[in-house]
Design an enzyme around this catalytic site. Sequence first.
Site, short mmCIF file in Angstrom:
data_model
loop_
_atom_site.label_atom_id
_atom_site.label_comp_id
_atom_site.label_asym_id
_atom_site.label_seq_id
_atom_site.Cartn_x
_atom_site.Cartn_y
_atom_site.Cartn_z
N GLY A 147 0.82 -1.21 0.00
CA GLY A 147 0.00 0.00 0.00
C GLY A 147 0.85 1.25 0.00
CB SER A 148 -0.09 4.73 0.72
OG SER A 148 -0.57 4.68 2.06
N GLY A 181 0.41 4.97 5.04
CA GLY A 181 -0.29 3.89 5.70
C GLY A 181 0.65 2.78 6.14
N GLY A 182 1.56 2.41 5.27
CA GLY A 182 2.51 1.36 5.59
C GLY A 182 3.45 1.75 6.70
CD GLU A 190 5.04 -3.85 -3.65
OE1 GLU A 190 4.60 -3.22 -4.64
OE2 GLU A 190 4.99 -5.09 -3.55
CB CYS A 232 3.89 -1.54 -7.26
SG CYS A 232 4.05 -3.27 -7.79
#
Length: 483
Positions: free
Chosen positions: A202-203, A206-207, A226, A263
């Site tokens: 994800g972002s 957030g990650g 990731e 990605c």
Amino acid sequence: MTTATLDLTELTAAATRAAKESSRASDAERASWLHAVAAALDENAAELVSIANEETNLGETRLTGEVARTSGQLRLFAKVITEGSYLEAVIDHADPTATPPRPDLRRMLQPIGPVAVFSASNFPFAFSVAGGDTASALAVGSSVIVKAHSGHLKLSLRTAEIVADALKAAGAPEGLFSLVSGREVGTALVQDPAIKAVGFTGSIPGGRALFDLATSRPDPIPFYGELGSLNPVVITAEALETRSRQLASGLAASFTMGAGQFCTKPGLVFIPAGTDFGSDLVQAVAGAPASPMLTERIAAAYPEGLRSVAKLPDVSVISGAVEQNAEVDGAAPVVFSTTAANVMDHPAELLEECFGPTTMLIEYSSGEELAAVLAKVPGSLTATLHSEPGEDVAGLVDQLSALAGRVLFAGWPTGVAVNWAQQHGGPYPATTTLFTSVGATAVRRFQRPVAYQDAPEAVLHPALKEDNPLNIPRRVDGRLVLP
């Protein structure tokens, strides 16, 4: 197995019990579970694709292929565990004559325990409920609790039902797989003492928030995240002289693929100053349609990202329009252009991922300037070099290898093969780990090494027994012994 409404404590307790049972199951048994899930996904592909297309706008062709990739991943991991080298079994026999005397030591990898997996938005099958993280964790004997992505919740629920039913029919232990949803539940999942590792796609914001939670627990756990990747491309003058239009066509297809929501999208393209490549790329992009994006939030963020880049000094828009309504009309391609010197002056602003069909050409004036600007590029999943035979690019290859997990010398980075040699991961912020999330060695994330000293034969795992009943590759007294 699939309900998202059960109390989290009940789910993690069931996952803990299931992990113990799964760790005792043979590789052949776990492989049969993976094959059962793969077959169930294939059997229900039409229904799943229909649901996914309603929620993601990715189109039936792309989604059908992604289901096949997902079932293929499950079957790959079944091969990985039955081949046996994933256990990394090592035996050093006792040697009382050594100085100091050496005991009998036998080492192997064991499943880490219950794992939390956070689904990705841009791959609703391959990086979602039954995706690579789930498959690789189940393969080695870890149980899995998946946190569904809000962008395809209906699909997540249905996929989870299919997975759970297939596992049950195949004889897998109850609680081996379950699904939860909601941001608060996801946060609690990372902090739950029963969870021993987290897989996330994800972002960066957030990650990073979840990464900090995982590592600040009283018992910190691995967070395999990731997060974001710019995937730089370097094109030499010789390559442009030989095939500028061909390269422009390939780049256009790559950065617009899937509305730029891969990605591995090439977001930075370093080219020699004073060439016609920009014009060739403008022609290659001309007529490329606007495409719907995954969610309204992502569609709203895309024009905001474009405007943020366009307002920076010495940045030109050479193709496309910054002002667009991606929520209504879809995301249209945009190509920016600037110089290496400008990037070095404004790295924080210019070296930030913009999720969508956009890329930036960066002109460099010399090899020294190219090396200097590449040193500013953050870690990426991929790096691509287009050069001609006979060019001395050894230094460039070394530099690109240091900033990415996969270095390409032909083609374009969009598209990730699922095989034994794949590396899908790179220096932060591409990932928070040295491991890959795609390919055979993805299983290594959900294992931990244990050594047994002077252990009775009766208590040893079959992989460490003297007669090698599993017939797997092992290293014995320093020598690799193949079956």
